[in-house]
Each structure stands twice: as C-alpha cells, then as structure tokens.
Design an enzyme around this catalytic site. Structure first.
Site, PDB file in Angstrom:
ATOM      1  N   ASP A 119       0.987  -1.098   0.192  1.00 35.95           N
ATOM      2  CA  ASP A 119       0.091   0.300   0.344  1.00 35.95           C
ATOM      3  C   ASP A 119       0.995   1.223   0.187  1.00 35.95           C
ATOM      4  O   ASP A 119       0.327   2.038  -0.572  1.00 35.95           O
ATOM      5  CB  ASP A 119      -0.827  -0.202   0.817  1.00 35.95           C
ATOM      6  CG  ASP A 119      -1.803  -1.103   1.017  1.00 35.95           C
ATOM      7  OD1 ASP A 119      -2.698  -1.679   0.270  1.00 35.95           O
ATOM      8  OD2 ASP A 119      -2.805  -1.061   2.107  1.00 35.95           O
ATOM      9  N   HIS A 176      -4.921  -2.988   0.321  1.00 40.52           N
ATOM     10  CA  HIS A 176      -6.070  -2.784   0.607  1.00 40.52           C
ATOM     11  C   HIS A 176      -6.717  -1.831  -0.158  1.00 40.52           C
ATOM     12  O   HIS A 176      -6.103  -0.742  -0.694  1.00 40.52           O
ATOM     13  CB  HIS A 176      -5.677  -1.762   2.124  1.00 40.52           C
ATOM     14  CG  HIS A 176      -6.884  -1.256   3.171  1.00 40.52           C
ATOM     15  ND1 HIS A 176      -7.100  -1.138   3.999  1.00 40.52           N
ATOM     16  CD2 HIS A 176      -8.239  -1.397   2.921  1.00 40.52           C
ATOM     17  CE1 HIS A 176      -8.051  -1.177   4.162  1.00 40.52           C
ATOM     18  NE2 HIS A 176      -8.922  -1.428   3.546  1.00 40.52           N
ATOM     19  N   GLU A 180      -7.570  -6.121   1.120  1.00 41.93           N
ATOM     20  CA  GLU A 180      -8.015  -6.355   2.229  1.00 41.93           C
ATOM     21  C   GLU A 180      -9.465  -5.323   1.828  1.00 41.93           C
ATOM     22  O   GLU A 180      -9.068  -4.731   0.875  1.00 41.93           O
ATOM     23  CB  GLU A 180      -7.135  -5.347   2.723  1.00 41.93           C
ATOM     24  CG  GLU A 180      -5.909  -6.449   3.395  1.00 41.93           C
ATOM     25  CD  GLU A 180      -5.506  -5.777   4.329  1.00 41.93           C
ATOM     26  OE1 GLU A 180      -4.598  -6.827   5.132  1.00 41.93           O
ATOM     27  OE2 GLU A 180      -4.708  -4.258   4.236  1.00 41.93           O
ATOM     28  N   HIS A 195      -0.482  -6.237  11.799  1.00 39.25           N
ATOM     29  CA  HIS A 195      -0.510  -5.488  11.564  1.00 39.25           C
ATOM     30  C   HIS A 195       0.450  -4.415  13.383  1.00 39.25           C
ATOM     31  O   HIS A 195       0.311  -5.410  13.971  1.00 39.25           O
ATOM     32  CB  HIS A 195      -1.906  -4.675  12.683  1.00 39.25           C
ATOM     33  CG  HIS A 195      -2.100  -3.724  12.074  1.00 39.25           C
ATOM     34  ND1 HIS A 195      -2.777  -3.196  11.479  1.00 39.25           N
ATOM     35  CD2 HIS A 195      -2.381  -2.781  13.423  1.00 39.25           C
ATOM     36  CE1 HIS A 195      -2.801  -1.701  11.697  1.00 39.25           C
ATOM     37  NE2 HIS A 195      -2.674  -1.244  12.659  1.00 39.25           N
TER      38      HIS A 195
END
Length: 235
Positions: A8, A42, A69, A189
């Site tokens: 990302d 994402h 995602e 994460h």
C-alpha cells in the site's frame, strides 16, 4: 512461517506527486522475486493509496498469492468477484483513520456476514477476517464460514515489557484455538524488524503480513534486501 508483503505505501508515495512512480506492481514483483509468499493490498473506499488500476495490474502480475483487504460493502464484494484474488480479508474501515485501527466487529455484522461471504467463496476466493485475538471473535468467524483469520497484532506492537508478553500469550492462545476450530491463521499489524521474532514460537501462525515497516526499510536498502532481512528473522 511465510511472509506476505503489503505494498500500500508504495502507492502512498506515488500518490504524493500524482505521478506514475513508484509503481506498486513493480514493487510486488520485486518482493515476490525476493521470497515473499504473497502480496497484500487494501483497496479503500476513498482510494487513498491503492487504486482500481493497481488492483487490476496486481491481479495480472502476481504469481504467488494476492490478498485483497477490503471493507464489507457491495462495491467491494463486486470488485472482489470480478478480480478473483486468491484471498480477500475483511477489515474495518474509517475515513478518518491513518491505518486500520482494530479488528473487524464480527458481532455487529454477523447477521449479514455469511450472506456477504457466500458469493465470494462461490467465486473460488478464500475469505479471511481481520479480528482481535479472542475466542468469541474466532467462534463467530468459524460460524460465518471464514476460511482463515488474521489476528490483529497492533496491541502487541504498541506495548512493551510484561504487557507485551501478556499480549503475545493472548495471540498464542488465540492461534491455537483458531486451528482447533478448523481455521487457518495468519497475523499482522504493527509487526516490524524489532518485534517479529517471538512469532516463530507460534507454529499455528502460517504467515505474517507486513507493510509499513518493510517499505520503510526498503527506502534505505531496497525491496529485495528488506524482504530478505525479514525472511531471515521469521525463519
């Protein structure tokens, strides 16, 4: 343990100048060539980093596994079915957040969840839920028809000392419980080069998803070296 690389923030850097470089697809291919077992992106509703054309390019180019995602919306369901990534991961999404702030609220969405998942799985796509590492969330994920869960490691990453150890044990127990419920387990994460190594002690976790830390490291040493360094740490 496998490594999935979230690209990302390659798109974040590109979008800072609204030009074509750096290219997220090129970054994904470099990560794959260097040993990454999957690529994560994402596609947010506001398209703040990854855009629709990026997703199409990734689908054409990624040879390992593409994990999309996405929020639980009709638009994203349609895009997933049209794109057919190997995996989709349902995540919570708020417009004002800098990054995903916590696990998917399965309790709140449970009545709609199975119906949302069904056509995606019918298209041959595996479904994952990004959840907090607790037994209730795992039970609901299994009941809803999820194939796997991604355990949220953000709280672990933010803590230190005994608090971090306690959070790690919570993740360890959750991973074992999820496998006992018939789910595959990944984690992600906030994981980075300083806090990742303990996860080698949790055999139930098949894969870790790492984005920001790896892309930040790549700014200094390049994507191939950043991937290799992380692979050395996760063993």
């Amino acid at each position: 343990m496998r490594l999935a690389v979230n690209i990302d923030h390659i798109a974040t850097l590109r979008n800072a100048r609204n030009e074509g470089e750096p290219d997220p697809v090129a970054a994904a291919l470099l990560a794959e060539e260097s040993g990454a077992a999957g690529i994560v992106c994402h596609l947010r509703e506001d398209r703040r980093h990854i855009r629709d054309n990026d997703l199409k390019g990734l689908r054409r180019s990624v040879k390992t596994k593409l994990d999309l995602e996405m929020a639980m919306t009709e638009e994203m369901q349609r895009i997933a079915i049209e794109t057919v990534p190997e995996l989709i991961t349902l995540v919570p999404e708020k417009r004002e957040e800098l990054t995903t702030e916590g696990g998917f609220d399965i309790e709140r969405h449970f009545k709609r969840l199975a119906l949302f998942i069904e056509p995606i799985r019918a298209a041959g796509i595996e479904v994952s839920l990004f959840i907090e590492p607790d037994s209730r969330s795992i039970d609901l994920a299994a009941e809803a028809g999820s194939d796997l869960v991604e355990l949220h490691t953000g709280s672990y990453a933010l803590k230190s000392g005994e608090e971090q150890t306690a959070e790690f044990e919570r993740i360890r127990h959750a991973a074992k419980y999820a496998v006992d419920r018939g789910l595959k387990v990944v984690a992600g994460h906030g994981l980075n080069y300083r806090n990742i190594q303990p996860f080698r002690q949790i055999p139930e976790i098949e894969e870790v998803s790492i984005g920001h830390a790896l892309i930040a490291r790549a700014a200094f040493v390049g994507i191939p070296e950043a991937v290799r360094e992380m692979l050395d740490l996760i063993g």
